[in-house]
Design an enzyme around this catalytic site. Structure first.
Site, PDB file in Angstrom:
ATOM      1  N   GLU A 259       6.473  -9.826  27.307  1.00 26.32           N
ATOM      2  CA  GLU A 259       6.164  -8.655  28.139  1.00 26.32           C
ATOM      3  C   GLU A 259       6.597  -8.863  29.582  1.00 26.32           C
ATOM      4  OE1 GLU A 259       5.379  -5.881  26.960  1.00 26.32           O
ATOM      5  OE2 GLU A 259       4.438  -6.248  25.024  1.00 26.32           O
ATOM      6  N   ARG A 263       9.549  -6.363  30.960  1.00 23.83           N
ATOM      7  CA  ARG A 263       9.120  -5.384  31.962  1.00 23.83           C
ATOM      8  C   ARG A 263       9.428  -5.858  33.379  1.00 23.83           C
ATOM      9  NH1 ARG A 263       3.926  -2.233  29.354  1.00 23.83           N
ATOM     10  NH2 ARG A 263       4.038  -3.185  27.333  1.00 23.83           N
ATOM     11  N   ASP A 393      11.572  -5.800  15.630  1.00 27.73           N
ATOM     12  CA  ASP A 393      12.461  -4.786  16.238  1.00 27.73           C
ATOM     13  C   ASP A 393      13.526  -5.241  17.241  1.00 27.73           C
ATOM     14  OD1 ASP A 393      10.373  -5.321  18.022  1.00 27.73           O
ATOM     15  OD2 ASP A 393       9.643  -3.281  18.164  1.00 27.73           O
ATOM     16  N   GLU A 527      10.503   5.329  21.457  1.00 23.69           N
ATOM     17  CA  GLU A 527      11.567   5.009  20.491  1.00 23.69           C
ATOM     18  C   GLU A 527      12.273   6.232  19.908  1.00 23.69           C
ATOM     19  OE1 GLU A 527       8.493   3.628  20.465  1.00 23.69           O
ATOM     20  OE2 GLU A 527       9.012   1.618  21.169  1.00 23.69           O
ATOM     21  N   THR A 613      15.203  -3.837  26.209  1.00 24.43           N
ATOM     22  CA  THR A 613      14.303  -3.132  25.296  1.00 24.43           C
ATOM     23  C   THR A 613      13.194  -2.362  26.029  1.00 24.43           C
ATOM     24  OG1 THR A 613      13.097  -3.332  23.209  1.00 24.43           O
ATOM     25  CG2 THR A 613      12.718  -5.075  24.856  1.00 24.43           C
TER      26      THR A 613
HETATM   27  C1  DMJ Z   1       8.174  -1.299  24.931  1.00 27.09           C
HETATM   28  O1  DMJ Z   1       7.474  -2.177  25.732  1.00 27.09           O
HETATM   29  C2  DMJ Z   1       9.445  -1.902  24.418  1.00 27.09           C
HETATM   30  O2  DMJ Z   1      10.288  -0.893  23.993  1.00 27.09           O
HETATM   31  C3  DMJ Z   1       9.236  -2.881  23.312  1.00 27.09           C
HETATM   32  O3  DMJ Z   1      10.437  -3.373  22.783  1.00 27.09           O
HETATM   33  C4  DMJ Z   1       8.472  -2.249  22.203  1.00 27.09           C
HETATM   34  N1  DMJ Z   1       7.332  -1.500  22.632  1.00 27.09           N
HETATM   35  C5  DMJ Z   1       7.262  -0.806  23.855  1.00 27.09           C
HETATM   36  C6  DMJ Z   1       7.332   0.693  23.773  1.00 27.09           C
HETATM   37  O4  DMJ Z   1       6.832   1.281  22.660  1.00 27.09           O
END
Ligand code: DMJ
Length: 631
Positions: A259, A263, A393, A527, A613
């Site tokens: 995270e 982020r 994912d 998503e 992501t």
């Molecule tokens: C985000 O923090 C990122 O996209 C992560 O890869 C998966 N989940 C959340 C959003 O749903």
């Protein structure tokens, strides 16, 4: 001996001076001091004495931040620029000549300024570089921002072709609406929760959570590039000022490696690449260094949790009783860590993720699939659960994006991606009796016929990767991407709110719906709109903008509150029951992808950028300088 007071006697000073003599002496002394101090102004500008004694005359916003940081022993220690390291070759490039490096070092202050017209407008009011001046001499590595910008193929924010053609167009109005939503989400956060990690819109306060090890301001960092992209200039400046003045790394909690990376590091990196502001580069690198202890394991596969204070690490308790690292977590570091090396000159970041790649390449994969749990101690899979949704994912996403970010030179990532996709297609892909294509979850050969909201990013990913597949597979992947995206749209369309549940099933006659309340929530996830954006750019089929607009309307109706946006507990209830959380990824991803869906294709062009992501744009490593536009 006792001194007696004698009338008319003026006592001498300890040096034996009488009062008039003492007065004259003091006069002489003060004259001398004034003369010496005045002489400082006549010294050459570079004089060390002058820098020591004279503060800058014009107050600069960032300097207060430096002073504040300096007064805090830990902040001073930990937020200083990164350690000296040899200049790094850019990912996929040869070592730069030492001459070139020296040249860059001399001019970095000037050259790290943005060059494009829009960027200059923002930079004019900025002070990020000034904020770091006191440490200028100790910054050992510079990054040639102008050279980087000159290699971009497109202006960062596009040419705004549609504005000149159709100033009042529908799509422009839609884009403006998304911008307004972002402004509202930001302003609500700023008003009620500035500096906290998230806004709680119902209780109108902030929430820190426990994922970030005591770091604050996740919403600020996650919002920077979206504010910049939407040209919300005032808001961007507020966010930047907070980073300069209040974003401290001297924290001591336990953090999620994943995270913090996607982020914070992702947000800071993209903010730097968009603006050239040093403050973002330096904070990204210093924070990256704090994550390194997570990799202290026998295999080099990092554990999920790092303790910022002790430098110890551990796996999540829920991950096979604390024995496993998670595929999506250790598999989603590659993009950011290569850029940390690029911007710091420190090879350690790249080495860490290259080692992860090596372990994954070598290990046996059941039917070519990558299970979600791996022991960082033995390097063996701990359970055969495979998913393109949660836990798996973004590992797949980072394979194809590593290929793209390397300007299509990272053949290993490319091969791993297409091989993994083949295995997924063979073992996980299904079509429901009603004709909906979905990716199921695999447990040692048994399928769970469900798809998580998280897995809906895969439509976009497969579309993105279609162009570089073998000729004979390209059309197939385009179609597959479209079908998966259609299924995810169905999961939205079949709810009362027109927002999709956290997970939806294909069994017992039900299709694309959640089967229990605990899976019926929607937490502002991105998503599905992410896939709409990629599919729109690939096909220009108006259906994707229509579907995106449906989401905008549904968010407005069900998630907008008086003080920000909130997730909801049940997408099947037309009376919204809010969860009191404005997730940071709503500002980083959901609104950004919606905005891009209603923008021209050359805005953050895929030729120049890949999104991490968390939707933070990171630049493609162009190997040549055949740029067409630098701004
Ligand atoms: C985000 O923090 C990122 O996209 C992560 O890869 C998966 N989940 C959340 C959003 O749903």
């Amino acid at each position: 001996m006792l001194m007696r007071k004698v009338p008319g006697f003026v006592p001498a000073s300890p040096w034996g001076l009488r009062l008039p003599q003492k007065f004259l002496f003091l006069l002489f002394l003060s004259g001398l001091i004034t003369l010496c101090f005045g002489a400082l102004f006549l010294l050459p500008k570079s004089s060390r004495l002058k820098r020591l004694f004279l503060a800058p005359r014009t107050p600069q916003p960032g300097l207060e931040a430096m002073a504040e940081a300096a007064s805090h022993p830990l902040a001073h220690e930990q937020e200083s620029p990164p350690n000296p390291a040899p200049a790094a070759p850019a990912p996929g490039k040869d070592d730069p000549s030492s001459q070139a490096t020296t040249r860059r070092r001399k001019g970095w202050l000037r050259r790290t300024h943005p060059t494009g017209p829009r960027e200059e407008a923002t930079a004019a009011r900025s002070s990020g570089v000034a904020a770091l001046r006191p440490q200028e001499e100790s910054i050992p590595f510079s990054f040639d921002f102008s050279a980087f910008r000159s290699r971009l193929r497109h202006p960062v924010l596009g040419t705004r072709g549609d504005e000149s053609k159709e100033p009042q167009s529908v799509v422009r109005t839609q884009r403006e609406k998304v911008k307004e939503m972002m402004q509202f989400a930001w302003q609500s956060y700023r008003r009620y929760a500035m500096g906290k990690n998230e806004l709680r819109p119902l209780t109108k306060d902030g929430y820190e959570g426990s994922m970030f090890g005591g770091l604050s301001g996740a919403t600020v960092i996650d919002s920077l590039d979206t504010l910049y992209l939407m040209e919300l200039k005032e808001e961007f400046q507020e966010a930047k000022a907070w980073v300069e003045e209040s974003f401290h790394l001297n924290v001591s909690g336990e953090a999620s490696l994943f995270e913090v990376n996607i982020r914070y590091i992702g947000g800071l990196l993209s903010a730097f690449y968009l603006t050239g502001e040093e403050v973002f580069r330096i904070k990204a690198i210093k924070l990256g260094e704090k994550l390194l202890p997570a990799f202290n394991t026998p295999t080099g596969i990092p554990k999920g949790v790092v303790n910022f204070k002790s430098g110890s690490n551990r796996s999540w308790g829920w991950a096979m009783a604390g024995s496993s690292s998670i595929l999506a977590e250790f598999g989603s570091l590659h993009l950011e860590f290569l850029h940390l090396t690029e911007l710091s000159g420190n090879q350690v970041f790249a080495e860490k993720v290259k080692n992860i790649r090596k372990v994954l390449k070598k290990i046996d994969k059941p039917f070519g699939l990558y299970p979600n749990f791996l022991s960082p101690v033995s390097g063996n899979w701990m359970q055969h659960h495979v998913s393109v949704g949660g836990l798996g994912d973004s590992f797949y996403e980072y394979l194809i994006k590593s290929w793209l970010m390397s300007a299509k030179t990272d053949m290993e990532a490319k091969d791993m991606y297409y091989e993994a996709l083949e295995a997924i297609e063979t073992h996980l892909l299904n079509v429901s009796p009603g004709g909906l294509t979905y990716i199921a979850e695999w447990r040692g050969g048994i399928l769970d016929h469900k798809m998580g909201h998280l897995a809906c990013f895969s439509g976009g990913m497969i579309a993105l990767g279609a162009e570089d597949a073998k000729e004979e597979k390209r059309a197939h992947y385009r179609e597959l991407a479209a079908q998966i995206t259609k299924t995810c749209h169905e999961s939205y369309a079949r709810s009362d709110t027109k927002l999709g549940p956290e997970a939806f099933w294909f069994n017992s006659g039900r299709e694309a719906v959640a089967t229990q309340l605990s899976e019926s929530y929607y937490i502002l996830r991105p998503e599905v709109v992410e896939s709409y954006m990629y599919l729109w750019r690939q096909t220009h089929d108006p259906i994707y903008r229509e579907w995106g607009w449906e989401v905008v309307m549904a968010l407005e109706k069900n998630c907008r509150t008086e003080a920000g946006f909130s997730g909801i507990h049940d997408v099947y209830s037309s009376i919204p029951n809010h969860d009191n959380k404005q997730q940071t990824f709503f500002l980083a991803e959901t609104l950004k992808y919606l905005y891009l869906l209603f923008s021209e294709d050359d805005v953050l062009s895929p030729e120049d950028w890949v999104f991490n992501t968390e939707a933070h744009p990171l630049p493609v490593n162009h190997l040549d300088s055949s740029s067409r536009a630098g701004g």
